[in-house]
Design a protein around this motif. Structure first.
Motif, PDB file in Angstrom:
ATOM      1  N   TYR A  26       1.292  -0.640  -0.053  1.00  0.00           N
ATOM      2  CA  TYR A  26       0.491  -0.128   0.019  1.00  0.00           C
ATOM      3  C   TYR A  26       0.744   1.279   0.224  1.00  0.00           C
ATOM      4  O   TYR A  26       1.421   1.527   0.892  1.00  0.00           O
ATOM      5  CB  TYR A  26      -0.468  -0.346   1.235  1.00  0.00           C
ATOM      6  N   PRO A  27       1.126   2.105  -1.004  1.00  0.00           N
ATOM      7  CA  PRO A  27       1.754   2.931  -0.729  1.00  0.00           C
ATOM      8  C   PRO A  27       1.304   4.731  -0.223  1.00  0.00           C
ATOM      9  O   PRO A  27      -0.138   4.529   0.003  1.00  0.00           O
ATOM     10  CB  PRO A  27       1.190   3.504  -2.837  1.00  0.00           C
ATOM     11  N   THR A  28       2.157   4.632   0.618  1.00  0.00           N
ATOM     12  CA  THR A  28       1.578   6.058   1.326  1.00  0.00           C
ATOM     13  C   THR A  28       0.640   7.747   0.650  1.00  0.00           C
ATOM     14  O   THR A  28       0.702   8.164   1.353  1.00  0.00           O
ATOM     15  CB  THR A  28       3.032   5.740   2.396  1.00  0.00           C
ATOM     16  N   GLY A  29       2.250   7.441  -0.475  1.00  0.00           N
ATOM     17  CA  GLY A  29       2.066   8.693  -1.775  1.00  0.00           C
ATOM     18  C   GLY A  29       3.362   9.029  -1.111  1.00  0.00           C
ATOM     19  O   GLY A  29       3.609  10.498  -2.319  1.00  0.00           O
ATOM     20  N   ASP A  30       4.306   8.994   0.026  1.00  0.00           N
ATOM     21  CA  ASP A  30       5.977   9.482  -0.156  1.00  0.00           C
ATOM     22  C   ASP A  30       6.735   8.746  -1.537  1.00  0.00           C
ATOM     23  O   ASP A  30       6.797   7.611  -1.448  1.00  0.00           O
ATOM     24  CB  ASP A  30       6.114   9.320   0.976  1.00  0.00           C
ATOM     25  N   LYS A  31       7.169   9.821  -2.085  1.00  0.00           N
ATOM     26  CA  LYS A  31       8.106   9.383  -2.958  1.00  0.00           C
ATOM     27  C   LYS A  31       9.476   9.694  -3.353  1.00  0.00           C
ATOM     28  O   LYS A  31       8.884  11.393  -2.868  1.00  0.00           O
ATOM     29  CB  LYS A  31       7.200   8.697  -4.198  1.00  0.00           C
ATOM     30  N   VAL A  32      10.503   9.497  -3.944  1.00  0.00           N
ATOM     31  CA  VAL A  32      11.194  10.467  -3.932  1.00  0.00           C
ATOM     32  C   VAL A  32      12.086   9.770  -5.362  1.00  0.00           C
ATOM     33  O   VAL A  32      12.522   8.753  -5.608  1.00  0.00           O
ATOM     34  CB  VAL A  32      13.325   9.825  -2.928  1.00  0.00           C
ATOM     35  N   GLY A  33      11.936  10.290  -6.297  1.00  0.00           N
ATOM     36  CA  GLY A  33      11.692   9.969  -7.220  1.00  0.00           C
ATOM     37  C   GLY A  33      10.706   8.780  -8.016  1.00  0.00           C
ATOM     38  O   GLY A  33      10.027   8.539  -8.005  1.00  0.00           O
ATOM     39  N   LEU A  34      11.967   7.581  -8.171  1.00  0.00           N
ATOM     40  CA  LEU A  34      11.184   6.255  -8.555  1.00  0.00           C
ATOM     41  C   LEU A  34      10.932   5.363  -7.222  1.00  0.00           C
ATOM     42  O   LEU A  34      10.252   3.989  -7.318  1.00  0.00           O
ATOM     43  CB  LEU A  34      12.079   5.397  -9.120  1.00  0.00           C
ATOM     44  N   ILE A  35      11.294   5.894  -6.923  1.00  0.00           N
ATOM     45  CA  ILE A  35      11.550   4.921  -4.980  1.00  0.00           C
ATOM     46  C   ILE A  35      10.541   5.429  -4.020  1.00  0.00           C
ATOM     47  O   ILE A  35       9.813   6.232  -3.836  1.00  0.00           O
ATOM     48  CB  ILE A  35      12.823   5.232  -4.191  1.00  0.00           C
ATOM     49  N   TRP A  36       9.348   4.522  -4.094  1.00  0.00           N
ATOM     50  CA  TRP A  36       7.781   5.158  -3.071  1.00  0.00           C
ATOM     51  C   TRP A  36       8.143   4.516  -2.065  1.00  0.00           C
ATOM     52  O   TRP A  36       8.675   2.626  -1.339  1.00  0.00           O
ATOM     53  CB  TRP A  36       6.831   4.615  -4.015  1.00  0.00           C
ATOM     54  N   GLU A  37       7.551   5.033  -0.140  1.00  0.00           N
ATOM     55  CA  GLU A  37       7.391   4.174   0.340  1.00  0.00           C
ATOM     56  C   GLU A  37       6.220   3.560   0.496  1.00  0.00           C
ATOM     57  O   GLU A  37       4.854   4.051   0.091  1.00  0.00           O
ATOM     58  CB  GLU A  37       7.218   5.277   1.227  1.00  0.00           C
ATOM     59  N   ILE A  38       6.235   2.344   0.917  1.00  0.00           N
ATOM     60  CA  ILE A  38       4.851   0.929   1.284  1.00  0.00           C
ATOM     61  C   ILE A  38       4.576   0.594   2.324  1.00  0.00           C
ATOM     62  O   ILE A  38       5.437   0.846   3.116  1.00  0.00           O
ATOM     63  CB  ILE A  38       5.242   0.430  -0.375  1.00  0.00           C
ATOM     64  N   GLU A  39       3.442  -0.021   2.615  1.00  0.00           N
ATOM     65  CA  GLU A  39       3.134  -0.532   3.702  1.00  0.00           C
ATOM     66  C   GLU A  39       2.944  -1.904   3.471  1.00  0.00           C
ATOM     67  O   GLU A  39       2.268  -2.116   1.998  1.00  0.00           O
ATOM     68  CB  GLU A  39       2.393  -0.005   4.835  1.00  0.00           C
ATOM     69  N   ASN A  50       4.231  -3.108   8.173  1.00  0.00           N
ATOM     70  CA  ASN A  50       5.595  -2.996   8.248  1.00  0.00           C
ATOM     71  C   ASN A  50       5.414  -1.835   7.257  1.00  0.00           C
ATOM     72  O   ASN A  50       5.566  -1.591   6.276  1.00  0.00           O
ATOM     73  CB  ASN A  50       6.492  -4.051   7.317  1.00  0.00           C
ATOM     74  N   ARG A  51       6.323  -0.293   7.391  1.00  0.00           N
ATOM     75  CA  ARG A  51       7.623   0.449   6.414  1.00  0.00           C
ATOM     76  C   ARG A  51       8.213   0.373   6.017  1.00  0.00           C
ATOM     77  O   ARG A  51       8.959   0.784   6.741  1.00  0.00           O
ATOM     78  CB  ARG A  51       6.323   2.188   6.828  1.00  0.00           C
ATOM     79  N   GLY A  52       8.543   1.083   4.594  1.00  0.00           N
ATOM     80  CA  GLY A  52      10.262   0.855   3.882  1.00  0.00           C
ATOM     81  C   GLY A  52       9.715   1.506   2.661  1.00  0.00           C
ATOM     82  O   GLY A  52       8.484   1.724   2.497  1.00  0.00           O
ATOM     83  N   TRP A  53      10.424   1.198   1.792  1.00  0.00           N
ATOM     84  CA  TRP A  53      11.109   2.303   0.641  1.00  0.00           C
ATOM     85  C   TRP A  53      11.367   0.663  -0.623  1.00  0.00           C
ATOM     86  O   TRP A  53      12.152   0.091  -0.074  1.00  0.00           O
ATOM     87  CB  TRP A  53      11.749   2.833   0.549  1.00  0.00           C
TER      88      TRP A  53
END
Length: 322
Positions: free
Chosen positions: A291-304, A309-312
């Motif tokens: 589940y993407p949280t909406g935060d991202k840096v370029g092609l790297i997305w934060e997910i749960e 568990n949360r990570g990139w």
């Protein structure tokens, strides 16, 4: 001759009673205030400085269409007029226009359209909200036209038809507007509206609706019948309340909502930082839901993941569900 004078006296008496009744009513400050309140209500279609989102308007559920009983078009047509004139939402067509558009897309998919038509997948704008108008109750016969009937019975010929057209009635209607968020299925707004009208005059139906530019808006009986005007005012009351209630909604409903889920496409690892360095939070196998949280840096997305568990991870390693 005696019969003629008797009928003339009766006609004069009836006309005198009507004129006296009308004069008394016109002098009544309560009736004057009521009429002014109605006119102000019709003129006060709310205006928005910004769009509250995209919206489609659909007919209420059920096999019985109450509007046909009143010889009115679907209430969706009336609500679309309010939406367009208010500028509070971007109106999307999910009716006949959409059906015609899909036929064009079918032609494009079949290779029947000329080159450069620029019709294809991924172009249809998404609705943020769906609005459903419905009727709670209507009283089309409150009050009465007994005086009118009496006068037309006493007076024959053209004069009788003229007096018979004088309409003295009171009608009320209660409606409801429901707005649902298409992403979360939450009912974000539900407002009730009330409309009523006291008509006193010759052929008064539809006069001020036409002056407000609604007569030519394709809403038929809502503008030129008394019960249609009453229902219109009820919907306008509900729509005004709805706009006020939704005024605090985010400007970007898509970004404000929870992100759609995704499915891991290839085996990968989830890291605690967007730099994808250090010890991995966990490994992810193909087919797992994230589940993407909406935060991202370029092609790297934060997910749960489904365990919280949360990570990139790289967005190239998972597909968004559709």
């Amino acid at each position: 001759m005696e019969i003629f004078f008797r009928r003339a006296a009766q006609a004069s008496l009836a006309l005198g009673a009507i004129v006296s009744f009308t004069a008394c009513t016109a002098a009544n400050p309560l009736v004057t205030r009521t009429q002014k309140a109605h006119e102000a209500k019709v003129a006060a279609i709310p205006k928005c400085a910004r769009k509250l989102g995209t919206i489609s308007v659909i007919e209420p559920e059920g096999d019985v269409h109450w509007w046909t009983q009143q010889q009115l078009p679907s209430p969706t047509k009336l609500i679309k007029v309010f939406v367009n004139k208010s500028g509070c939402f971007t109106l999307l067509d999910r009716g006949m226009g959409m059906s015609a558009a899909m036929r064009e897309r079918a032609l494009a998919a079949g290779g029947e359209l000329r080159g450069g038509a620029n019709i294809g997948k991924g172009q249809v704008k998404a609705a943020d909200y769906v609005m459903v108008p419905d009727l709670v109750s209507t009283n089309a016969n409150a009050g009465g036209s007994a005086l009118s009937a009496l006068a037309s019975g006493l007076i024959g010929g053209g004069t009788g038809r003229l007096v018979g057209s004088i309409n003295i009635s009171s009608k009320t209607s209660d409606v409801v507007l429901t707005v649902t968020d298409v992403r979360s299925s939450e009912q974000v707004a539900m407002t009730e509206g009330h409309g009523e009208k006291n008509d006193i005059g010759l052929g008064a139906s539809g006069k001020f609706f036409g002056s407000q530019g609604l007569g030519g808006a394709g809403i038929g009986g809502y503008a030129n019948t008394t019960i249609g005007q009453v229902i219109s005012m009820a919907y306008l009351d509900a729509y005004t309340k709805l706009v006020n209630e939704m005024g605090g909604m985010p400007g970007n409903a898509s970004a404000a909502n929870a992100r759609q889920s995704g499915t891991v496409r290839v085996a990968t690892r989830m890291f605690s930082n967007a730099g994808m360095k250090g010890q991995a939070v966990r490994s992810l196998d193909p087919g797992m839901t994230v589940y993407p949280t909406g935060d991202k840096v370029g092609l790297i997305w934060e997910i749960e993941d489904e365990h919280g568990n949360r990570g990139w991870i790289s967005s190239e390693n998972f597909d968004l569900a559709r």
